[in-house]
Design an enzyme around this catalytic site. Structure first.
Site, PDB file in Angstrom:
ATOM      1  N   ASP A  79       0.853  -1.196   0.000  1.00  0.00           N
ATOM      2  CA  ASP A  79       0.000   0.000   0.000  1.00  0.00           C
ATOM      3  C   ASP A  79       0.882   1.237   0.000  1.00  0.00           C
ATOM      4  OD1 ASP A  79      -1.732   2.138   0.452  1.00  0.00           O
ATOM      5  OD2 ASP A  79      -3.188   0.803   1.394  1.00  0.00           O
ATOM      6  N   TYR A 177       1.000  11.673 -16.700  1.00  0.00           N
ATOM      7  CA  TYR A 177      -0.054  11.898 -17.703  1.00  0.00           C
ATOM      8  C   TYR A 177       0.015  13.359 -18.117  1.00  0.00           C
ATOM      9  CZ  TYR A 177      -4.703  11.799 -19.850  1.00  0.00           C
ATOM     10  OH  TYR A 177      -5.746  11.892 -20.734  1.00  0.00           O
ATOM     11  N   TYR A 187     -10.234  15.238 -15.327  1.00  0.00           N
ATOM     12  CA  TYR A 187      -9.147  14.622 -14.550  1.00  0.00           C
ATOM     13  C   TYR A 187      -8.945  15.492 -13.316  1.00  0.00           C
ATOM     14  CZ  TYR A 187      -4.831  11.832 -14.098  1.00  0.00           C
ATOM     15  OH  TYR A 187      -3.840  10.963 -13.686  1.00  0.00           O
ATOM     16  N   LYS A 195       0.185  14.652 -10.722  1.00  0.00           N
ATOM     17  CA  LYS A 195       1.064  14.319 -11.852  1.00  0.00           C
ATOM     18  C   LYS A 195       2.118  15.416 -12.073  1.00  0.00           C
ATOM     19  CE  LYS A 195      -0.653  10.292 -13.031  1.00  0.00           C
ATOM     20  NZ  LYS A 195       0.060   9.076 -12.569  1.00  0.00           N
ATOM     21  N   ARG A 228      -8.374  -0.521 -15.950  1.00  0.00           N
ATOM     22  CA  ARG A 228      -9.454  -0.500 -14.959  1.00  0.00           C
ATOM     23  C   ARG A 228      -9.535   0.880 -14.290  1.00  0.00           C
ATOM     24  NH1 ARG A 228     -11.719  -4.931 -11.958  1.00  0.00           N
ATOM     25  NH2 ARG A 228     -10.258  -6.261 -13.053  1.00  0.00           N
TER      26      ARG A 228
HETATM   27  P1  NAD Z   1      -4.247   0.331 -13.184  1.00  0.00           P
HETATM   28  O1  NAD Z   1      -5.636   0.122 -12.762  1.00  0.00           O
HETATM   29  O2  NAD Z   1      -3.526  -0.823 -13.657  1.00  0.00           O
HETATM   30  O3  NAD Z   1      -3.266   0.963 -12.105  1.00  0.00           O
HETATM   31  C1  NAD Z   1      -3.515   1.493 -10.932  1.00  0.00           C
HETATM   32  C2  NAD Z   1      -2.928   0.520  -9.919  1.00  0.00           C
HETATM   33  O4  NAD Z   1      -2.678   1.251  -8.751  1.00  0.00           O
HETATM   34  C3  NAD Z   1      -3.900  -0.606  -9.578  1.00  0.00           C
HETATM   35  O5  NAD Z   1      -3.238  -1.853  -9.629  1.00  0.00           O
HETATM   36  C4  NAD Z   1      -4.295  -0.284  -8.143  1.00  0.00           C
HETATM   37  O6  NAD Z   1      -4.560  -1.448  -7.379  1.00  0.00           O
HETATM   38  C5  NAD Z   1      -3.029   0.418  -7.674  1.00  0.00           C
HETATM   39  N1  NAD Z   1      -3.205   1.262  -6.483  1.00  0.00           N
HETATM   40  C6  NAD Z   1      -4.132   2.205  -6.253  1.00  0.00           C
HETATM   41  N2  NAD Z   1      -3.935   2.756  -5.039  1.00  0.00           N
HETATM   42  C7  NAD Z   1      -2.861   2.136  -4.501  1.00  0.00           C
HETATM   43  C8  NAD Z   1      -2.164   2.250  -3.278  1.00  0.00           C
HETATM   44  N3  NAD Z   1      -2.532   3.119  -2.335  1.00  0.00           N
HETATM   45  N4  NAD Z   1      -1.107   1.443  -3.057  1.00  0.00           N
HETATM   46  C9  NAD Z   1      -0.706   0.548  -3.988  1.00  0.00           C
HETATM   47  N5  NAD Z   1      -1.313   0.403  -5.179  1.00  0.00           N
HETATM   48  C10 NAD Z   1      -2.379   1.188  -5.428  1.00  0.00           C
HETATM   49  O7  NAD Z   1      -4.310   1.553 -14.213  1.00  0.00           O
HETATM   50  P2  NAD Z   1      -3.248   2.202 -15.160  1.00  0.00           P
HETATM   51  O8  NAD Z   1      -4.042   3.162 -15.947  1.00  0.00           O
HETATM   52  O9  NAD Z   1      -2.434   1.177 -15.835  1.00  0.00           O
HETATM   53  O10 NAD Z   1      -2.342   3.064 -14.177  1.00  0.00           O
HETATM   54  C11 NAD Z   1      -0.950   2.876 -13.993  1.00  0.00           C
HETATM   55  C12 NAD Z   1      -0.259   4.236 -14.042  1.00  0.00           C
HETATM   56  O11 NAD Z   1      -0.343   4.758 -15.367  1.00  0.00           O
HETATM   57  C13 NAD Z   1      -0.886   5.297 -13.129  1.00  0.00           C
HETATM   58  O12 NAD Z   1       0.125   6.108 -12.564  1.00  0.00           O
HETATM   59  C14 NAD Z   1      -1.703   6.114 -14.104  1.00  0.00           C
HETATM   60  O13 NAD Z   1      -1.959   7.427 -13.648  1.00  0.00           O
HETATM   61  C15 NAD Z   1      -0.772   6.096 -15.288  1.00  0.00           C
HETATM   62  N6  NAD Z   1      -1.380   6.507 -16.552  1.00  0.00           N
HETATM   63  C16 NAD Z   1      -2.469   5.851 -17.045  1.00  0.00           C
HETATM   64  C17 NAD Z   1      -3.038   6.275 -18.226  1.00  0.00           C
HETATM   65  C18 NAD Z   1      -4.270   5.598 -18.767  1.00  0.00           C
HETATM   66  O14 NAD Z   1      -4.970   6.198 -19.621  1.00  0.00           O
HETATM   67  N7  NAD Z   1      -4.587   4.385 -18.366  1.00  0.00           N
HETATM   68  C19 NAD Z   1      -2.512   7.368 -18.944  1.00  0.00           C
HETATM   69  C20 NAD Z   1      -1.379   8.010 -18.408  1.00  0.00           C
HETATM   70  C21 NAD Z   1      -0.833   7.581 -17.218  1.00  0.00           C
END
Ligand code: NAD
Length: 299
Positions: A79, A177, A187, A195, A228
């Site tokens: 966490d 992002y 957002y 970010k 997700r």
């Molecule tokens: P994802 O759902 O795979 O990732 C989020 C993860 O963070 C999940 O596994 C969740 O369980 C975990 N999480 C949340 N709170 C937490 C905590 N307190 N401690 C530990 N884990 C925690 O979604 P994603 O989109 O692949 O996100 C991964 C990264 O990519 C993030 O930083 C997100 O902001 C970034 N991102 C995503 C996008 C997009 O469009 N999907 C675009 C740019 C950046």
């Protein structure tokens, strides 16, 4: 032949709880390059993730190009909100999803990683903003600080606590992002602030971790992708369509593109790159007005 070779390297990816997230694709890419991969999984998602793995539900997604399955050397309960067990409130520690997780804090994971022989690559692939759906104007102080704590400070703490247990010439990566520096409607909740902090911190951490340990710190800024977490924020399909139309390459990004970039940045091929933000967005961040002469219609 110039190849990304991560054989003998151990990677920890913090923020993997299913096969749909960018962290999972990064895990696959690092494994394809030969790395051993461990993950940190948020306790509320841990049971489900382990169950899906045990039942073979993720086997298709785990398949590597040589036919073997992506295997995790360790799945650490993790966490990112907590630096040390002493900081964790009793109601969280005693919660059924946390009670049997041992030390799930950043210090706990750092100790476990040290006991397993250290790590060469750390990827911070997580974010959380409880009020992300609220406009900034309506975001509470608590919601704003929670977003910055989980999504940005967690990276500072990871670098601080894992830097010393990282083998020489290690690589840290985090995911940002474009909302860090441009307005992305919807957002909210302080996530754009988080970010921006993440990117600014990465530059400072690159300097400090470089001077102290010789490690590198970089950022990947992907375009929108239907993970997700992204689906929970809002109309991700619309975001993908909009940015695809506005991008020079006129298409959506794939998680594999993010994985490949992560593998490169984590490899010795990128040994001269630190403190940098790499956009994996088909060029969207470069754009201002995207209607060109061939798009223009006469009125
Ligand atoms: P994802 O759902 O795979 O990732 C989020 C993860 O963070 C999940 O596994 C969740 O369980 C975990 N999480 C949340 N709170 C937490 C905590 N307190 N401690 C530990 N884990 C925690 O979604 P994603 O989109 O692949 O996100 C991964 C990264 O990519 C993030 O930083 C997100 O902001 C970034 N991102 C995503 C996008 C997009 O469009 N999907 C675009 C740019 C950046």
């Amino acid at each position: 032949m110039l190849a990304i070779d991560l054989k003998g390297k151990h990677a920890l990816i913090a923020g993997v709880a299913d096969e749909r997230g960018l962290g999972f694709s990064i895990a696959k890419a690092l494994a394809e390059a030969g790395a051993t991969v461990s993950v940190g999984t948020w306790p509320p998602m841990l049971k489900m993730f382990k169950m899906l793995l045990a039942r073979g539900k993720l086997d298709d997604a785990r398949r590597l190009s040589d036919g073997t399955l992506l295997d995790f050397a360790a799945i650490y309960p993790f966490d990112a909100d907590y630096d040390r067990l002493e900081d964790v409130p009793a109601e969280v520690k005693d919660h059924r999803r946390y009670a049997e997780c041992g030390d799930f804090t950043i210090a706990g994971v750092a100790a476990a990683v040290a006991a397993s022989g250290g790590v060469d690559i750390v990827v911070h692939s997580l974010a959380n903003g409880p009020e992300v759906k609220k406009p900034l104007l309506e975001t509470s102080r608590a919601g704003y600080l929670a977003a910055v704590s989980a999504s940005a400070y967690s990276h500072v703490s990871l670098v601080r606590q894992l830097g010393p247990v990282m083998r020489p010439r290690g690589s840290f990566l985090t995911l940002s992002y474009v909302a860090s520096n441009r307005v992305v409607a919807g957002y909210g909740g302080g996530m754009s602030t988080a970010k921006a902090a993440l990117e600014s911190d990465a530059r400072v951490l690159a300097f400090e971790a470089g001077r102290r340990w010789g490690h590198r710190v970089n950022v990947i800024s992907p375009g929108p992708y239907a993970s997700r977490a992204a689906e929970a924020i809002g109309p991700i399909d619309l975001m993908i369509k909009y940015t695809s139309l506005a991008s020079p390459l006129r298409k959506a990004i794939t998680a594999d593109q993010v994985g490949a970039t992560a593998a490169f940045l984590s490899s010795p091929l990128a040994s001269g790159i630190t403190g940098t933000i790499i956009y994996v967005d088909n060029g969207f961040a470069a754009m201002g007005v995207h209607v060109d002469h061939s798009d223009a219609t006469t009125t």
